[in-house]
Scaffold this active site. Structure first.
Site: not given
Length: 353
Positions: A194, A203, A254
């Protein structure tokens, strides 16, 4: 690594344990080295709210984005909060013709998205539990990059670590107080992630060139969250790719099972194999990219004027209210009217060349 190519870029949330179970370890990506193994229970990634918000379309920094709305707040790709003064329901003029004068009441974020003098001011809410994860995350950033974190006194621009329903952050310096939200389950690694957003990172898996490295299995994604996996090209923008390869080791990436609805992978490598989410620390690619964004600004004990950021040809950045592409040492902006067109910055406003 994805810079402001939004980025970074975008989240996955499997929150577990406390700082004592989340040690910060150096993660260096070298060649074919894979991210450190993390159990499936950690395969959650950062998410602002576990509930599904109202999925809608807004305009942000000159692009139309699919977001989730929670009580007037807009969340992009799971954990990226969009600054209210940069969001609109209709297209807003952000780039002007050569001789045009911008309106005095222009309501769009004009900050560069970078923290001046490589310094991020911060404060921690007294009610935030496990403050050690914040201090550990800050220490990791200071140890690995050219960025300094200074506890806020009277500074007007600062990040504020606060409790919430998930892990989330604004992108870059938005101006004024900006929250970094950490639920009790958010780990030190989630806090590092964060903070990455707060200094300007997006991302990794939504890069335009990601299909060269990964395949997205949309049938396995939770209903209503398919938009978290879109690239700009899939939303009608940024159809060309100018960047280098995807970084599997990035802390902004991810994992294979992020937002899975059925226990099957949502992201696989081109050969069909899975990989693990990495939340131990910044990868070597993350460090290189951040230090390009924030060049070294001191010599010995004498602080000097902060050097100009190094803008890499082929990368996209969020600067003074719009996404711009650096190419041939010039800036380009993409619109549906003109396609890619060269722009120049005058003060804090962009103009077509």
């Amino acid at each position: 690594m994805k810079r402001t190519k939004l980025i970074y870029l975008l989240p996955v949330l499997a929150l577990t344990a406390s700082c004592s179970k989340d040690p910060v370890e150096d993660y260096e990506e070298t060649g074919a080295l894979e991210p450190v193994e993390i159990s499936s229970s950690d395969e959650m990634a950062e998410l602002a709210n576990p509930a599904l918000g109202n999925v809608t379309e807004v305009y942000f920094a000159g692009q139309q984005l699919t977001v989730e709305e929670f009580g007037g707040e807009y969340i992009y790709q799971g954990d990226i909060m969009l600054a209210p003064d940069m969001v609109s329901q209709e297209p807003v003029k952000l780039v002007y013709e050569k001789d045009e004068t911008p309106p005095a009441n222009k309501s769009v974020g004009r900050t560069s998205g970078r923290w001046p003098n490589n310094t991020v001011y911060y404060a921690i809410d007294a009610n935030l539990d496990n403050k050690a994860r914040v201090y550990d995350a800050i220490a990791h950033w200071e140890n690995k990059t050219n960025i300094d974190f200074v506890e806020r006194t009277t500074q007007s621009n600062y990040v504020y670590f606060v409790s919430g329903s998930g892990c989330s952050s604004y992108i870059g310096m938005t101006g004024g107080k900006q929250n970094i939200t950490l639920a009790s389950a958010c780990t030190t690694g989630n806090a590092i992630h964060e903070i990455g957003h707060a200094i300007g990172l997006w991302h990794e898996q939504s890069r335009v060139d990601r299909d060269n490295s990964i395949t997205i299995n949309y049938n396995n994604i939770q209903s209503g969250r398919e938009h978290n996996f879109k690239t700009y090209a899939e939303q009608g923008y940024d159809g060309d790719e100018y960047t280098s390869s995807l970084d599997f080791g990035s802390i902004m990436m991810y994992g294979s099972y992020s937002f899975s609805s059925n226990g099957q992978p949502t992201i696989v490598k081109k050969d069909g194999s899975t990989f693990n989410i990495q939340r131990n620390g910044l990868s070597s690619g993350d460090v290189t990219g951040v230090n390009n964004m924030y060049p070294y600004s001191s010599s010995g004990n004498t602080t000097t004027t902060t050097p100009e950021p190094i803008y890499v040809n082929g990368e996209t950045y969020l600067l003074y209210g719009i996404w711009v592409l650096r190419k041939n040492d010039s800036w380009f902006f993409y619109s549906r009217t003109y396609g890619w067109k060269e722009v120049i910055l005058r003060g804090s406003y962009w103009y077509y060349r």
